[in-house]
Scaffold this active site. Structure first.
Site, PDB file in Angstrom:
ATOM      1  N   ARG A 232       8.309   0.878  -5.413  1.00 25.26           N
ATOM      2  CA  ARG A 232       9.617   0.464  -4.920  1.00 25.26           C
ATOM      3  C   ARG A 232      10.346   1.669  -4.341  1.00 25.26           C
ATOM      4  NH1 ARG A 232       7.923  -3.902  -4.719  1.00 25.26           N
ATOM      5  NH2 ARG A 232       8.608  -5.778  -5.810  1.00 25.26           N
ATOM      6  N   HIS A 280       5.955  -2.069   4.007  1.00 25.26           N
ATOM      7  CA  HIS A 280       5.783  -2.815   2.750  1.00 25.26           C
ATOM      8  C   HIS A 280       4.573  -3.750   2.876  1.00 25.26           C
ATOM      9  CE1 HIS A 280       8.053  -4.252  -1.051  1.00 25.26           C
ATOM     10  NE2 HIS A 280       6.759  -4.488  -1.168  1.00 25.26           N
TER      11      HIS A 280
HETATM   12  C1  GLV Z   1       5.474  -6.584  -3.500  1.00 28.37           C
HETATM   13  O1  GLV Z   1       6.076  -5.556  -3.414  1.00 28.37           O
HETATM   14  C2  GLV Z   1       5.411  -7.361  -4.704  1.00 28.37           C
HETATM   15  O2  GLV Z   1       6.143  -7.074  -5.642  1.00 28.37           O
HETATM   16  O3  GLV Z   1       4.621  -8.313  -4.746  1.00 28.37           O
END
Ligand code: GLV
Length: 317
Positions: A232, A280
């Site tokens: 994160r 991400h």
């Molecule tokens: C992605 O970051 C998730 O938490 O699945």
């Protein structure tokens, strides 16, 4: 059983999830919106960062199944119904994707492929020294499903791998993989970093881990170490990382996650030559496999068995 699908998803993605869930749950009704059934009839919710308040007023709700592995945003919603079990997504396909990303980042840092890519942009033909995998020490922060799998694969690849977890994370049966050493708790954190050429973050985001990757952590890391953040954005203090890169102390960072996503255009990470940015995308939830995982948990609910991978709200993951 009526199951509500709720999430902050683009229309096409929402449709895909709905289709895959409906296919995996042929005896249930997967609702696209709460008004499609009475509030009393909704027994489970499948969620992907649902808008705040979307699970309120569902008196029969018995399970909240997250489609994301990390539940920090979900738990941060004060309107989340208390007392309803939450399951996070643990899907071997997603874990494998994370292993691939960690392996790529480790290989590229180890062999200097990011530096070669930069030299290509500058049209510089220069070879640097080549090290063996067993000359590299890799620390994997976080010993969840993904952290364990990543550590195991890197060890199998010949790297010297250590893993670290906060002490509160102790869980029966959740040791490190064979060939991977284990460090635990805050006192072991900086000493571990001091002995790591590459640090890969796969911790859950909790109050104990927020901002953990800061100036102190970078100062502890050896000169020219690399950082890979796949967990994160809020684990990382951006300004401290930029300072550590600019001073030449750290060599390169691979970042998949950011405090603000999408990463704002003006952020220095975008153009920094020692930063590799991913959107991400290290490990996406794949509806084709994840729908089956959801279905198995719904079956457990129906049969009165405990669903898998329940979140401990007090721990935060
Ligand atoms: C992605 O970051 C998730 O938490 O699945």
């Amino acid at each position: 059983m009526n199951i509500l699908l709720a999430g902050d998803l683009a229309a096409a993605e929402f449709d895909l999830w709905h289709r895959e869930l409906a296919r995996a749950l042929p005896h249930d009704r997967v609702l696209r919106a709460r008004h499609e059934a009475s509030a009393e009839s909704i027994e489970a919710a499948v969620v992907a960062n649902p808008p705040a308040g979307s699970l309120q007023g569902l008196p029969s709700l018995r399970l909240i199944q997250s489609l994301w592995a990390g539940v920090d945003r979900l738990l941060a919603d004060p309107s989340l119904p208390h007392g309803v079990p939450i399951a996070r997504m643990v899907d071997p396909a997603m874990t494998e994707a994370m292993v691939q990303t960690a392996l790529w980042a480790t290989l590229a840092l180890h062999r200097g492929f990011f530096a070669y890519a930069q030299r290509q942009r500058e049209q510089v033909w220069r070879v640097h020294a080549q090290r063996r995998a067993d000359e590299l020490r890799v620390a994997v922060l976080g010993l969840g499903e993904m952290g364990r799998a990543v550590a195991a694969r890197l060890a199998a690849q010949g790297y010297r791998v250590s893993s670290w977890r906060t002490r509160g994370a102790r869980r029966a049966g959740a040791g490190a993989a064979p060939g991977v050493s284990l460090a635990e708790g805050a006192p072991a954190f900086l000493p571990l970093l001091a002995e790591s050429d590459i640090v890969i973050n796969l911790l859950p985001l909790t109050e104990a881990t927020r901002g953990l990757l800061d100036a102190r952590a970078f100062a502890a890391m050896p000169r020219h170490a690399g950082l890979v953040n796949l967990a994160r954005g809020a684990h990382l203090v951006d300004a401290d990382l930029l300072a550590a890169l600019d001073s030449g102390h750290l060599r390169h960072a691979v970042l998949d996650v950011f405090t603000s996503e999408p990463l704002p255009h003006e952020h220095r990470f975008w153009s920094h030559p020692q930063v590799t940015v991913l959107p991400h995308a290290a490990a996406l939830t794949d509806p084709r496999s994840a729908a089956g995982i959801v279905a198995a948990n719904m079956q457990a609910l129906r049969e009165g068995r405990a669903p898998s991978f329940l979140v401990d709200r007090s721990r935060g993951y």
